[in-house]
Structure formats: structure tokens, C-alpha cells
Design an enzyme around this catalytic site. Sequence first.
Site, mmCIF file in Angstrom:
data_model
loop_
_atom_site.group_PDB
_atom_site.id
_atom_site.type_symbol
_atom_site.label_atom_id
_atom_site.label_comp_id
_atom_site.label_asym_id
_atom_site.label_seq_id
_atom_site.Cartn_x
_atom_site.Cartn_y
_atom_site.Cartn_z
ATOM 1 N N GLY A 15 0.823 -1.211 0.000
ATOM 2 C CA GLY A 15 0.000 0.000 0.000
ATOM 3 C C GLY A 15 0.854 1.256 0.000
ATOM 4 N N SER A 16 0.358 2.288 0.638
ATOM 5 C CA SER A 16 0.991 3.608 0.546
ATOM 6 C C SER A 16 2.336 3.716 1.247
ATOM 7 C CB SER A 16 0.039 4.682 1.083
ATOM 8 O OG SER A 16 -1.056 4.850 0.208
ATOM 9 N N THR A 17 2.723 2.721 2.059
ATOM 10 C CA THR A 17 4.072 2.784 2.634
ATOM 11 C C THR A 17 5.119 2.685 1.537
ATOM 12 O OG1 THR A 17 4.110 0.384 3.055
ATOM 13 C CG2 THR A 17 3.371 1.806 4.851
ATOM 14 N N LYS A 70 5.183 4.272 -1.070
ATOM 15 C CA LYS A 70 5.390 5.592 -1.679
ATOM 16 C C LYS A 70 6.735 6.189 -1.290
ATOM 17 C CE LYS A 70 0.448 6.581 -2.137
ATOM 18 N NZ LYS A 70 -0.728 7.272 -1.570
#
Length: 491
Positions: free
Chosen positions: A217-219, A221
Site C-alpha cells: 500500500g501507501s508505505t 510511496k
Amino acid sequence: MNKTVRRSAVFCGLLVLALLVRATWVQFVQSNTLAEHDQNRRVKIASFGQPRGDIIVGGEAITGSVATTGSDFKYKRVYKSGPMYAPVTGFFSQAQGSTFLEGVHDDVLSGEDSRLLGSPVDALTGERPKGGDVVTTIDPKAQKAAYKGLTDLDAKGAVVALDPRSGKILAMASTPSYDPSVFAGISGKDGRAFKKLNERKDKPLNNRAFREAYPPGSTFKILTAAAALEHGTVGDINARSGARAPYRLPQSSTEIGNVVPNAMCDKASMKTAMQWSCNNVFLDAALRTGKDKMRETAEKFGFNEEQFMPVRTAASGYPEELDKPQTALTGMGQGSVTTTPLQMAMVTAGLANDGKVMKPYLVDELRGADLSTIDKSEPEELEQAVSQDTARTVQQMMEYTVTDGTGDKVAIDGVTVGGKPGTAQHGADVRDERPYAWFVSYAKQSDGSSPVAVAVLVDPEDMDISRSEIAGGKLGAPIAKAVMEAVLKKS
């Protein structure tokens, strides 16, 4: 001598010769193989014939050996705080074998390692030396904070904490867990206990910290940002991007929105995008950086390779064959990207350590029963994944995300903290699946160095919680904060 007698004599001689050759082959050529065969009961009797060395955490043994009755296996293993440390120790069972540190360092713990032999006289006696100890890098307070954080949520999940400067593993928790003591023996009761654990739907025997991979997920990024900066896709994190919100995937009519209002993310700078976790900016950054350069950066942080710490880990994955929509999706940690919590801790630690990724390790030293050191681990650089400038720019964004963005729940008074929450969709129909909640973070000391980086994964599948409450900043951040505080108090 008549012909019949002569032929019989020759035949018998050949049989005797074959017997001698076979006996010689078995005794000298196959002796080691047969002696070490897992079905050789003498081997098993010897394995449980004396007290075993211990696994050490924070200067204290978390394992032990107790005498057994009614069996030719004289001793069995017992564990202190077994469920909390099971992801580290593994198990050593008279019936089920061994895993993790118990298995990897069995020779030292059992006394069979040649380095444990004392004087030449000791070697000539043929007696097995006493088992040695395995001294781990685990910080007991950090481990307790990690395990308590997960169990307080009554959640499936994992926590890994590293020292970015050395690669030492400070905490490694996985829940639900199990007590290795309950099936350490060979009785029917032990067998039933193992069978029950093995059949449970929530899979307590699985090590979620480093043996299972999930969409990050967004980790992810933070890695997308590092790749985009390192390869020149993004030159100024404060400059507005051209990424529209919602973002239409290339070659597709699918549009990806954001948790915050799209107006806040439309053409946002990368710094603002990290602050509010704007998907559109990172989708666009990954697409423009390209799958090959994205994969190159991911692999420098450890993706697509198993790690050995010395226990073998599952490999996290950034695929080779990606089309443009799939490449864009990797920018927000979705699509085909998978990672273990250990791997995300390595990414976070590498960025906190100015781009230098250290090889993670779980064992500080091996020592004999007389406490003499027989092997000592030394920090080892795995890769300079990105430049110092790139790493420090990502740090700046992560720290801004804590002070002014979605990572605020991990803030620690008087300490510089960088963090990034994430929510990862998964399953065939993401609308019907409860997403994973992630959080990654690090803390800095006054000299700018970081003594701890943490990755937290929470799988809320069985939690009594509404979907709207499933977010890395809500579920993972408090655990990450508690682990970092435990390490900082010791530093």
C-alpha cells in the site's frame, strides 16, 4: 576338485567379497549420511540426551531444558514468554523437528558444533560438549512493546524493528502466535496440541514478520519517491506536478481517487502528496520513472531476493513484466508489488541511514557453555540504495508527514520522527476485502543518526472494527511509536 565344487567355491567367494565391499561402503562411505539421517532414532536420542544451550535476549535465557520421564528422550525444550518470542526462536520438538534459530543453530545449541570442543583430550573421549548459547540482537523492551501492541488489538499482524546503523533486528513479533513448549515433547498430548495449532484458521504457526508477503500500500510511496528523485523524474519536491486527481490509468478508463478530497491532490507537489498520501502523484511518478528503474531501486533495497539473518526469509517482489497501468499502480504499492514487514523495515531503515541499507541480522554472537565467544556478527553493508541527498530529501517529506500530515499519531515529544501510513487493498474483489493497515517510521537522535526504524502490519480481517476505522495511522502508528520509545529510552 570337481567343477561343481570349484564353481560353488568361486560363487561363495564372490558373495563374501560383495558383502565385504557393501559393509565397507556402509561403514566408511555412508556412515555420516546414515548417522545424520532424520529417521535414525539414535540421532534423535542423542539430540535430546542432554540439556540444550539457550537462546539469549537482553542477557537472559528465554529457553531452557527439563528432564522427561517415560521416554528414551531425556530432555525437552521449554520457553519463557513463548508466544512473544516464537517468531525469533522457532520451536524444537521431539516429534515436530525444529525451526528458525532453533533449527539454524542446532549444532551450537546441541553441542555438536566442532568449535565447542575443548582440549584434545576432550575430543578423544568422544563425549559431546555442553550446548552453546545463541545471543540475539533483540531488545526485550522493544519486543514486548511490539507484541503487546498487536495483542491489545487482538489482530493478526507483524512488527519488525531494525537499528538502521547496523542492521540489528531489535524486535520481531507476529500474531497470533503460539507457545513452543506445548508441543515440545513426544506425547499424545503434545501431538494433539500441534495438530490443533496447525489446523487453526488464523494460522498461528505462520511467521508474518518475514515469511509472508503482502501488498505494501501507501508505505511503498517512500520507495517510489526515492526512485523518482534518484533517477531525475522529480527534481523539486515543492514544485507542482502535472498529475491530475482523480488519476486515469494509462490505456484504461479506470480512475484512481484519494482518501482526502481530490482537490487537495490535484497537481500537488511530491511533498504535499506525501503529506496527504495523494495517490495520483505517486502513480504518475512511477509511470514516468518506468518499471525498470523502479525495479532497480527496489532491488537495491532488497526486493526480489531472499534474505538470510541467518534464518531464511521470503523474497519481496517487484515484477519484471509490467505494462503501463501496472507500473503506475506499483507507485502506490498496489498491483503486483509484495513485501514482507521485514523488507519494509529495511526500506525505512535504509532511507533513515542516508540511503545505506545494512544487512539485517538476528544473532549477535555464538558462545560456548563457558561463555567464550566462538563467532561474532559484524555489521555488513548490503547496498547504497540511493544517494545521501535523495535519502535526506525523502526523510524531509516523511518528517513533514508526521508534523503536518497523516502520520501525526507517531510523533514523539522532543524527537525527530519520520513516518508514512498505508492502507493496502487485496483480494479478488477489493470492495469485499478488509484492507491491510501499515505504518513505517524511524526516529532520530540529536546527532542526526537513527537508532530505530519500524514496520507495522495489521491484518484486521477478524477484528471487531468498522472498515472506516481501518487505517495505518490509526492502527499501526501507536504500535510503531511504542516500539521506538522503548528503543530510545535505552539509547
